[in-house]
Design a protein around this motif. Structure first.
Motif, mmCIF file in Angstrom:
data_model
loop_
_atom_site.group_PDB
_atom_site.id
_atom_site.type_symbol
_atom_site.label_atom_id
_atom_site.label_comp_id
_atom_site.label_asym_id
_atom_site.label_seq_id
_atom_site.Cartn_x
_atom_site.Cartn_y
_atom_site.Cartn_z
ATOM 1 N N LYS A 92 0.685 -1.115 -0.008
ATOM 2 C CA LYS A 92 0.148 -0.065 -0.168
ATOM 3 C C LYS A 92 0.765 1.395 0.163
ATOM 4 C CE LYS A 92 -4.021 -2.207 2.025
ATOM 5 N NZ LYS A 92 -5.147 -1.993 2.587
ATOM 6 N N SER A 93 1.829 1.336 -0.903
ATOM 7 C CA SER A 93 2.742 2.334 -0.904
ATOM 8 C C SER A 93 2.483 3.537 -1.991
ATOM 9 C CB SER A 93 4.237 1.730 -1.403
ATOM 10 O OG SER A 93 4.127 1.175 -2.687
ATOM 11 N N PHE A 95 0.761 6.646 -3.090
ATOM 12 C CA PHE A 95 -0.004 7.841 -2.466
ATOM 13 C C PHE A 95 -1.589 7.785 -2.630
ATOM 14 C CE2 PHE A 95 0.653 9.398 -6.688
ATOM 15 C CZ PHE A 95 -0.717 10.012 -6.979
ATOM 16 N N TYR A 97 -3.406 5.674 -1.730
ATOM 17 C CA TYR A 97 -4.001 4.978 -0.519
ATOM 18 C C TYR A 97 -4.111 5.880 0.584
ATOM 19 C CZ TYR A 97 -3.710 0.037 -1.932
ATOM 20 O OH TYR A 97 -3.908 -0.974 -2.769
ATOM 21 N N SER A 98 -3.496 7.111 0.597
ATOM 22 C CA SER A 98 -3.846 8.111 1.629
ATOM 23 C C SER A 98 -4.928 9.095 1.211
ATOM 24 C CB SER A 98 -2.569 8.832 1.751
ATOM 25 O OG SER A 98 -2.157 9.554 0.715
ATOM 26 N N CYS A 99 -5.247 8.725 0.196
ATOM 27 C CA CYS A 99 -6.361 9.931 -0.512
ATOM 28 C C CYS A 99 -7.554 9.089 -0.316
ATOM 29 C CB CYS A 99 -5.801 10.502 -1.962
ATOM 30 S SG CYS A 99 -4.435 11.408 -1.934
#
Length: 101
Positions: A92-93, A95, A97-99
């Motif tokens: 899950k590297s 970006f 995933y953070s959004c």
């Protein structure tokens, strides 16, 4: 990716328009089609690492299409598809995933 075969096989435009499109030399349109097709396909196998791969991965992650396989040598004579899943997915590297997740 062969744009002509996709257009010919999938009939995304009328036959009389195909020649005009294929001979237009519009590389931006071809890249946009590549991005859309790779983002929506069942499985994505990137040809090379880079910005295109990252952009497609982000669009796929956002839409829940996490089948992204990265080519690598087979060790030991056999392998499972899960051995080739992109680190964007396994770790899950990306970006995205953070959004989105």
């Amino acid at each position: 990716f062969n744009l002509q075969s996709v257009i010919a096989q999938d009939d995304i435009m009328p036959a009389e328009k195909k020649g005009e499109f294929l001979n237009s030399g519009d590389s931006d349109l071809a890249r946009a089609l590549d991005l859309e097709i790779c983002s929506q396909s069942d499985v994505f196998v990137p040809a090379i690492p880079g910005m295109f791969y990252g952009n497609v991965a982000g669009k796929r992650i956002a839409s829940g299409l996490t089948q992204i396989l990265v080519p690598a040598p087979v060790v030991g004579g056999s392998a499972q598809a899960s051995d080739f899943v992109s680190t964007y997915i396994t770790k899950k590297s990306h970006f995205a995933y953070s959004c989105y997740c």
